[in-house]
Design an enzyme around this catalytic site. Sequence first.
Site, PDB file in Angstrom:
ATOM      1  NE  ARG A 182      -0.831   3.602   0.535  1.00 39.87           N
ATOM      2  CZ  ARG A 182      -0.150   4.748   0.647  1.00 39.87           C
ATOM      3  NH1 ARG A 182      -0.279   5.488   1.706  1.00 39.87           N
ATOM      4  NH2 ARG A 182       0.653   5.138  -0.309  1.00 39.87           N
TER       5      ARG A 182
ATOM      6  CE  LYS B 178      -0.560  10.115  -4.754  1.00 37.98           C
ATOM      7  NZ  LYS B 178      -0.807   8.886  -5.534  1.00 37.98           N
TER       8      LYS B 178
ATOM      9  CD  GLU C  23      -8.802 -14.918  -6.663  1.00 35.47           C
ATOM     10  OE1 GLU C  23      -8.880 -15.694  -7.633  1.00 35.47           O
ATOM     11  OE2 GLU C  23      -7.961 -15.026  -5.756  1.00 35.47           O
TER      12      GLU C  23
ATOM     13  CB  THR D  75      -3.978   6.851  -5.721  1.00 32.97           C
ATOM     14  OG1 THR D  75      -3.605   8.212  -5.850  1.00 32.97           O
ATOM     15  CG2 THR D  75      -2.931   5.962  -6.342  1.00 32.97           C
TER      16      THR D  75
ATOM     17  CE1 TYR E  67      -7.916 -14.135  -2.120  1.00 34.53           C
ATOM     18  CE2 TYR E  67      -7.708 -15.557  -0.193  1.00 34.53           C
ATOM     19  CZ  TYR E  67      -7.127 -14.815  -1.217  1.00 34.53           C
ATOM     20  OH  TYR E  67      -5.774 -14.765  -1.322  1.00 34.53           O
TER      21      TYR E  67
ATOM     22  CG  ASP F 200      -1.987   8.739 -13.080  1.00 40.49           C
ATOM     23  OD1 ASP F 200      -2.663   9.131 -12.105  1.00 40.49           O
ATOM     24  OD2 ASP F 200      -0.996   7.992 -12.949  1.00 40.49           O
TER      25      ASP F 200
HETATM   26  N1  DSN Z   1       4.324   8.424  -4.644  1.00 45.01           N
HETATM   27  C1  DSN Z   1       3.328   9.347  -5.111  1.00 45.01           C
HETATM   28  C2  DSN Z   1       3.712  10.762  -4.878  1.00 45.01           C
HETATM   29  O1  DSN Z   1       4.286  11.020  -3.841  1.00 45.01           O
HETATM   30  O2  DSN Z   1       3.427  11.636  -5.671  1.00 45.01           O
HETATM   31  C3  DSN Z   1       2.957   9.075  -6.490  1.00 45.01           C
HETATM   32  O3  DSN Z   1       2.621   7.762  -6.633  1.00 45.01           O
END
Ligand code: DSN
Length: 457
Positions: free
Chosen positions: A263, A257, A61, A254, A59, A228
């Site tokens: 993640r 990707k 925080e 994120t 933890y 974004d």
């Molecule tokens: N779920 C993602 C996508 O597949 O583009 C976006 O958050």
Amino acid sequence: MHTRKNMNKPNLKKSDLKLAKLILLEEIRQQDKLSMIPSENFTSKAVREAVGSVMMNKYSEGNIGKRYYEGNEFIDEIEQLAIDRARQAFNLPQNWGVNVQALSGSNANLASLLAVLNKDDLIMSMYLPDGGHLSHGWSYNPALKPDPQNLVFKEGTKEVHVVSKLFKIIQYKTDPKTQLFDYDKLEEIALKYKPRMIITGGTAYPREIDYKRMRQIADKVGALYLADVAHEAGLISAGVLSSPVSIADIVTMTTHKTLRCTRGAIILARNDLIEKINHAILPGLQGGPHNHNIAGIAAGLSEALKPEFKIYAKQVVKNAQILAEELKKYDFNLVSGGTDKHMILINMTNKGILGKKAARALDHAGIVANMNTMPQETRSPANPSALRLGTPVITTRGMKVKEMKQIAKWINEVIEIAKEYTNLEFDEFDERTAKDKKIKAIAIEVKKLCRKFPLAI
Ligand code: DSN
């Protein structure tokens, strides 16, 4: 070869055979099928070692040096490493800061909005069916028929995402003729509605966004600007796509990707805003950060800083563009006519088989894609008109031009075969395409190609 025999999770196997087997099956699925979902990637062993480490037990925080728990001396160093590497990967100026604690892209967006807006402030974001994202404030109106000619959507009565419950939302669409943003039109919309925040980015816009033009629009109406870049993060850090850093006020992404970390999420923002965002993340929205994911982000970013990653990112785009051109030869109708990045959106309405059935038939052939809405969509997201494809994972496998041509050929063959079944109810369509001999034969060929380009499991 990936067989049950060499399964390398001896402890899990001993304590929970059922779970161990299921994980093995997922490993085999990932190994033997072509993952072409553009929001997915395949992480290195190094990233997975960092994520699957004792970091998950702690933890912490608070922020670096100011935690509510003891024992964070190494956690602090690891979070600092992730921050420093993010600074380097996105070439941050001195007056920008980083947060790596958001648990997901949606949380990163929500925290950013909570940090800088007041309740009921107006947000102008991209229309979800055209490729926006839920967390940019999706709401809809079940009684309203979609009107593709009207480039503003502001009638959402059913507030689906919490952002649409907290703030007022108007959404802009792409131009119906080109399926591209008409920036003059976006300026007109902004001038008319005077939003407090403009958001760009999303999940299915295959073209680059003109961040400088969006900044001008935001400045004209005194709006803040959040970009974004969840989908594009890896391509931006590699310099393959342009960056909104120093142009927008806040950049969210994120990390799993195109950036190919674990993640998680990263928020970049000017120093005056990042302090507020840190506070909105904790205590505003979350408890303890997921330290194992922060370690995975640090490990993934160290890879993203290497020259090989630039080569990878260039190839991701090249592969998508080659795939796009090949698909066009088979009369696939690509939204916006092609792609600038890792993703292709296909309007399937000329093919006699739409996104949901197309995606399922392709999956039976070992090609994993997803159904998607598209600009001028008239159907539900549960059974939409389009199919979305991406190249991050197949490029991680090392595939190039030759393989893209082969994959386009298979996609066309599967769609032509599946057309025969298109009038069946979905369950029967699923069953019949799963059993189809020609589709099965393609699946065998796909598996052979996958074995030639194995993933490092
Ligand atoms: N779920 C993602 C996508 O597949 O583009 C976006 O958050």
